[in-house]
Design a protein around this motif. Sequence first.
Motif, PDB file in Angstrom:
ATOM      1  N   ILE A 213       0.861  -1.182   0.000  1.00 38.44           N
ATOM      2  CA  ILE A 213       0.000   0.000   0.000  1.00 38.44           C
ATOM      3  C   ILE A 213       0.892   1.226   0.000  1.00 38.44           C
ATOM      4  O   ILE A 213       1.805   1.343   0.825  1.00 38.44           O
ATOM      5  CB  ILE A 213      -0.928   0.020   1.239  1.00 38.44           C
TER       6      ILE A 213
ATOM      7  N   THR B   6      -6.545  -0.259   3.919  1.00 36.02           N
ATOM      8  CA  THR B   6      -6.653   1.067   3.296  1.00 36.02           C
ATOM      9  C   THR B   6      -7.670   1.934   4.029  1.00 36.02           C
ATOM     10  O   THR B   6      -7.432   3.125   4.281  1.00 36.02           O
ATOM     11  CB  THR B   6      -7.054   0.920   1.813  1.00 36.02           C
TER      12      THR B   6
ATOM     13  N   ASN C 218      -3.075  10.625  -0.834  1.00 38.09           N
ATOM     14  CA  ASN C 218      -3.556   9.609  -1.775  1.00 38.09           C
ATOM     15  C   ASN C 218      -3.076   8.236  -1.331  1.00 38.09           C
ATOM     16  O   ASN C 218      -1.930   8.088  -0.878  1.00 38.09           O
ATOM     17  CB  ASN C 218      -3.025   9.883  -3.199  1.00 38.09           C
TER      18      ASN C 218
ATOM     19  N   ARG D  30      -2.799   4.293  -2.705  1.00 38.12           N
ATOM     20  CA  ARG D  30      -2.889   3.346  -3.809  1.00 38.12           C
ATOM     21  C   ARG D  30      -2.337   2.004  -3.362  1.00 38.12           C
ATOM     22  O   ARG D  30      -1.369   1.944  -2.610  1.00 38.12           O
ATOM     23  CB  ARG D  30      -2.089   3.844  -5.025  1.00 38.12           C
ATOM     24  N   SER D  31      -2.961   0.937  -3.839  1.00 41.95           N
ATOM     25  CA  SER D  31      -2.500  -0.402  -3.487  1.00 41.95           C
ATOM     26  C   SER D  31      -2.113  -1.176  -4.730  1.00 41.95           C
ATOM     27  O   SER D  31      -2.592  -0.889  -5.834  1.00 41.95           O
ATOM     28  CB  SER D  31      -3.588  -1.158  -2.711  1.00 41.95           C
ATOM     29  N   GLN D  32      -1.251  -2.156  -4.542  1.00 41.95           N
ATOM     30  CA  GLN D  32      -0.869  -3.023  -5.657  1.00 41.95           C
ATOM     31  C   GLN D  32      -2.066  -3.839  -6.140  1.00 41.95           C
ATOM     32  O   GLN D  32      -2.130  -4.223  -7.301  1.00 41.95           O
ATOM     33  CB  GLN D  32       0.248  -3.971  -5.236  1.00 41.95           C
TER      34      GLN D  32
ATOM     35  N   GLU E 241      -5.101  -2.719  -6.511  1.00 43.25           N
ATOM     36  CA  GLU E 241      -5.779  -1.887  -7.509  1.00 43.25           C
ATOM     37  C   GLU E 241      -5.061  -1.968  -8.851  1.00 43.25           C
ATOM     38  O   GLU E 241      -5.690  -2.117  -9.904  1.00 43.25           O
ATOM     39  CB  GLU E 241      -5.813  -0.430  -7.039  1.00 43.25           C
ATOM     40  N   LEU E 242      -3.735  -1.865  -8.801  1.00 43.84           N
ATOM     41  CA  LEU E 242      -2.949  -1.944 -10.033  1.00 43.84           C
ATOM     42  C   LEU E 242      -3.106  -3.302 -10.688  1.00 43.84           C
ATOM     43  O   LEU E 242      -3.265  -3.406 -11.908  1.00 43.84           O
ATOM     44  CB  LEU E 242      -1.473  -1.670  -9.708  1.00 43.84           C
TER      45      LEU E 242
END
Length: 412
Positions: free
Chosen positions: A61, A240, A268, A270-272, A274-275
């Motif tokens: 994350i 998250t 912001n 972002r997590s892996q 999501e990617l």
Amino acid sequence: MNYSNLFKIAIRAIAANKTRSFLTALGIIIGIASVITMLAIGQGTKQSIHSSISEMGSNMIMISPGADMRGGVRQDASSMETLKLEDYEAIKNECTYVKAVSPMVTSGGQFIYGNNNTPSSLYGVNQDYLEIRQLTVSEGQMFTDTDIKTSAKVCVLGQTVIDNLFPDGSDPIGKVIRFNSIPFRVVGVLKKKGYNSMGMDQDDLVLAPYTSVMKRILAQTYLGGIQCSAITEGVTEQATAQITEILRRNHKLRDATDTAEADGDDFNIRSQEELSNMMNSTMNMLTILLACVAGISLIVGGIGIMNIMYVSVTERTREIGLRMSVGARGIDILNQFLIEAIMLSVTGGIIGVLFGVGASYSIKAFAHWPISIQPWSIVMSFAVCTFTGVFFGWYPAKKAAKLDPIEAIRYE
């Protein structure tokens, strides 16, 4: 008439016109080979991307400063000072879904040793960064808590930096290198990871205590980011949400009320995951698109089968009339021509599968593209072959079955 006789008749009819039968099946061969090859490339690329993301930490994350509006102008997120060491401490102490957390500050510059130099990035982190990014120290050791508390000028080198600074193969442990003009003593070497599927060199980095980078290089009190690792990939969303709650409380951001709107996040996350989901979705769509384009040739091949079966019915009209006059039923004639169409299609499918598998491995060997041949793609190919034979062979076979025996015998 039993089915064994129908198969024998179909085989004799196909063997009597070998060239024509091969050319008829060629469309199916090309179609099946194309579908299998395209699916293998699509699935191989998908697995390669997923593997690369896993190497970077599938449950990672990333927290970064958020952009802000000042005087009606949206500021660059990288210039924001919204993440503090207090945020890192709060996440470390309060977030139950996180097993590792590291503050992060970065600086780019020139590393120098003797007459050798190389440009690279210096990452200010703590020991948890190794677990988060799945890195391993192969020689020497990682810097310690004492090094972090004292802002020691020590570092751990990636293999690319070592190759450029120590081209003679000498041991870098204990040597002093300079980052711009500041000396750092090398205490460890990271295990080589190489390039990932996106072309990023995972060994072109240098790690140092975050306190050293913040005080001695950047002269700042805020963080460039925070990186965490969830307990498992399955609880990334919960982690998250928990991190968001902690940061909003620390930054004194208001929640929505009856009289006022909620303050926007000044960070912001972002997590892996999501990617990974985004890349999987993109690759699935691309794979389907490739398969559909390749599948067009299957339709062309099916039309070829229909065309040749029409020709076959016309050429063998007298034969059909004779068979009907000696007792063959319409269903027997229908099955006879349908079996011929299916045999052409399935035979083309078998050859197409062999060509598709061969083409996939040839691409892997010569173009070095990642491939993955899935068993379901071969099963699907045979199912499509059978369906193609039935679908495109049905109408000509039905026409043959409806011929009048007397008119068929008299046909010239």
